[in-house]
Design a protein around this motif. Sequence first.
Motif, PDB file in Angstrom:
ATOM      1  N   MET A   1      11.836 -38.805 -29.055  1.00  0.00           N
ATOM      2  CA  MET A   1      11.728 -38.352 -27.671  1.00  0.00           C
ATOM      3  C   MET A   1      10.804 -39.285 -26.912  1.00  0.00           C
ATOM      4  O   MET A   1       9.758 -39.683 -27.421  1.00  0.00           O
ATOM      5  N   ASN A   2      11.197 -39.618 -25.707  1.00  0.00           N
ATOM      6  CA  ASN A   2      10.349 -40.399 -24.817  1.00  0.00           C
ATOM      7  C   ASN A   2       9.840 -39.499 -23.699  1.00  0.00           C
ATOM      8  O   ASN A   2      10.605 -38.722 -23.121  1.00  0.00           O
ATOM      9  N   THR A   3       8.545 -39.590 -23.418  1.00  0.00           N
ATOM     10  CA  THR A   3       7.974 -38.801 -22.340  1.00  0.00           C
ATOM     11  C   THR A   3       6.823 -39.596 -21.747  1.00  0.00           C
ATOM     12  O   THR A   3       6.684 -40.810 -22.003  1.00  0.00           O
ATOM     13  N   GLU A   4       5.976 -38.963 -20.960  1.00  0.00           N
ATOM     14  CA  GLU A   4       4.869 -39.674 -20.333  1.00  0.00           C
ATOM     15  C   GLU A   4       3.758 -38.714 -19.971  1.00  0.00           C
ATOM     16  O   GLU A   4       3.965 -37.500 -19.896  1.00  0.00           O
ATOM     17  N   VAL A   5       2.557 -39.268 -19.806  1.00  0.00           N
ATOM     18  CA  VAL A   5       1.415 -38.516 -19.296  1.00  0.00           C
ATOM     19  C   VAL A   5       0.808 -39.328 -18.165  1.00  0.00           C
ATOM     20  O   VAL A   5       1.155 -40.497 -17.953  1.00  0.00           O
ATOM     21  N   THR A   6      -0.105 -38.714 -17.446  1.00  0.00           N
ATOM     22  CA  THR A   6      -0.776 -39.399 -16.340  1.00  0.00           C
ATOM     23  C   THR A   6      -2.176 -39.806 -16.770  1.00  0.00           C
ATOM     24  O   THR A   6      -2.999 -38.971 -17.155  1.00  0.00           O
ATOM     25  N   GLY A   7      -2.429 -41.105 -16.722  1.00  0.00           N
ATOM     26  CA  GLY A   7      -3.725 -41.630 -17.095  1.00  0.00           C
ATOM     27  C   GLY A   7      -4.642 -41.754 -15.896  1.00  0.00           C
ATOM     28  O   GLY A   7      -4.412 -41.167 -14.819  1.00  0.00           O
ATOM     29  N   VAL A   8      -5.705 -42.528 -16.056  1.00  0.00           N
ATOM     30  CA  VAL A   8      -6.708 -42.707 -15.007  1.00  0.00           C
ATOM     31  C   VAL A   8      -6.082 -43.333 -13.772  1.00  0.00           C
ATOM     32  O   VAL A   8      -5.285 -44.274 -13.861  1.00  0.00           O
ATOM     33  N   GLY A   9      -6.439 -42.806 -12.608  1.00  0.00           N
ATOM     34  CA  GLY A   9      -5.942 -43.346 -11.354  1.00  0.00           C
ATOM     35  C   GLY A   9      -4.477 -43.073 -11.105  1.00  0.00           C
ATOM     36  O   GLY A   9      -3.847 -43.757 -10.290  1.00  0.00           O
ATOM     37  N   GLY A  10      -3.914 -42.079 -11.809  1.00  0.00           N
ATOM     38  CA  GLY A  10      -2.505 -41.755 -11.618  1.00  0.00           C
ATOM     39  C   GLY A  10      -1.545 -42.680 -12.325  1.00  0.00           C
ATOM     40  O   GLY A  10      -0.328 -42.597 -12.103  1.00  0.00           O
ATOM     41  N   VAL A  11      -2.056 -43.553 -13.195  1.00  0.00           N
ATOM     42  CA  VAL A  11      -1.194 -44.495 -13.915  1.00  0.00           C
ATOM     43  C   VAL A  11      -0.334 -43.734 -14.930  1.00  0.00           C
ATOM     44  O   VAL A  11      -0.828 -42.924 -15.705  1.00  0.00           O
ATOM     45  N   ARG A  12       0.942 -44.002 -14.905  1.00  0.00           N
ATOM     46  CA  ARG A  12       1.881 -43.352 -15.817  1.00  0.00           C
ATOM     47  C   ARG A  12       1.833 -44.047 -17.177  1.00  0.00           C
ATOM     48  O   ARG A  12       2.041 -45.247 -17.286  1.00  0.00           O
ATOM     49  N   ILE A  13       1.531 -43.266 -18.217  1.00  0.00           N
ATOM     50  CA  ILE A  13       1.440 -43.781 -19.579  1.00  0.00           C
ATOM     51  C   ILE A  13       2.641 -43.281 -20.370  1.00  0.00           C
ATOM     52  O   ILE A  13       2.809 -42.073 -20.575  1.00  0.00           O
ATOM     53  N   ALA A  14       3.497 -44.196 -20.806  1.00  0.00           N
ATOM     54  CA  ALA A  14       4.713 -43.835 -21.533  1.00  0.00           C
ATOM     55  C   ALA A  14       4.385 -43.533 -22.990  1.00  0.00           C
ATOM     56  O   ALA A  14       3.528 -44.178 -23.605  1.00  0.00           O
ATOM     57  N   LEU A  15       5.090 -42.541 -23.540  1.00  0.00           N
ATOM     58  CA  LEU A  15       4.878 -42.117 -24.918  1.00  0.00           C
ATOM     59  C   LEU A  15       6.192 -42.061 -25.667  1.00  0.00           C
ATOM     60  O   LEU A  15       7.232 -41.718 -25.106  1.00  0.00           O
ATOM     61  N   ARG A  16       6.126 -42.354 -26.955  1.00  0.00           N
ATOM     62  CA  ARG A  16       7.213 -42.075 -27.885  1.00  0.00           C
ATOM     63  C   ARG A  16       6.720 -40.992 -28.838  1.00  0.00           C
ATOM     64  O   ARG A  16       5.611 -41.098 -29.383  1.00  0.00           O
ATOM     65  N   VAL A  17       7.525 -39.949 -29.057  1.00  0.00           N
ATOM     66  CA  VAL A  17       7.089 -38.787 -29.822  1.00  0.00           C
ATOM     67  C   VAL A  17       8.147 -38.417 -30.847  1.00  0.00           C
ATOM     68  O   VAL A  17       9.341 -38.378 -30.541  1.00  0.00           O
ATOM     69  N   GLU A  18       7.697 -38.140 -32.077  1.00  0.00           N
ATOM     70  CA  GLU A  18       8.571 -37.636 -33.131  1.00  0.00           C
ATOM     71  C   GLU A  18       7.791 -36.601 -33.938  1.00  0.00           C
ATOM     72  O   GLU A  18       6.567 -36.643 -34.008  1.00  0.00           O
ATOM     73  N   GLY A  19       8.531 -35.686 -34.591  1.00  0.00           N
ATOM     74  CA  GLY A  19       7.902 -34.750 -35.504  1.00  0.00           C
ATOM     75  C   GLY A  19       7.716 -33.364 -34.922  1.00  0.00           C
ATOM     76  O   GLY A  19       7.874 -33.156 -33.713  1.00  0.00           O
ATOM     77  N   PRO A  20       7.376 -32.384 -35.769  1.00  0.00           N
ATOM     78  CA  PRO A  20       7.231 -30.992 -35.323  1.00  0.00           C
ATOM     79  C   PRO A  20       6.134 -30.842 -34.274  1.00  0.00           C
ATOM     80  O   PRO A  20       5.045 -31.401 -34.408  1.00  0.00           O
TER      81      PRO A  20
END
Length: 274
Positions: free
Chosen positions: A1-20
């Motif tokens: 799964m690919n998703t994202e969070v918001t880092g400092v200053g509103g910067v979008r940080i992309a994530l790759r996620v696997e597992g329970p």
Amino acid sequence: MNTEVTGVGGVRIALRVEGPENARPIVFVHGWAQSAAAWSAQFADPALSGQFRLVAMDLRGHGASDVPEDGYDDPAQWAGDLAAVLDFAGPDAIVVGWSYGGLVITDYLREHGTARLGGIVLVGAITEIGRKREGGATGPIMRAALPAALSDDAEVAIPALVEFTRAQASAKVPGGYAQAMLGSSLSVPPAVRGALFRRDIGSGDVLAAVDKPTLVVHGSADGVVDPSAAEYSAGKIPGAVLRWFVEAGHLPFVEEPEDFNSALRRFAGDAAAE
């Protein structure tokens, strides 16, 4: 799964996620001019993804994350980005930092301490940066690549990055992986590649304050980050365990994925039991 969070200053940080979703998280932080794709051999291991929640971030300016104009020399911004990823991942995460990712983890420790962490794994990592900083000692492959690999002149930078990638890619590194590494490097803007080196910071006091289980992993033949950097980090962190991958280079998690993944599983399991 690919998703994202918001880092400092509103910067979008992309994530790759696997597992329970409710499993203990392992958060992976890649190195200079790379991306979350660096950890493909870990995400492909069902023994890891079946037992743990794997979360790999793209650092700001890298991969699919946003590319702000500045902030790359600010420890608080790196720390804040990682804090946002840890908020997403969940409590007691094991953080794994490769190469420059070790410095990002150290920035987090400097700003936030260890309270939310379950353990730390440093892989071919630096924990300091700047001239004569023992925790940031570089090897001949890295020194040969600079400053050409930071140039905004494609005719200068591209050959330097090709050779930098080739020099890291031992016979144990799949050809497709090496080409993906080169692609990741070329996708990082020259200004970002250079900005990550414009820092001078020591971390001896930060490392000495670590009170969580720590595993330091390093290839004995690493030509990018000198093995002395691993000895420095392991010597500063109370109780740290130093594990050498004999004859491996800067990519022990690619060169010896089964051994690395097994060591990571054991470490994460043991840390959970403490």
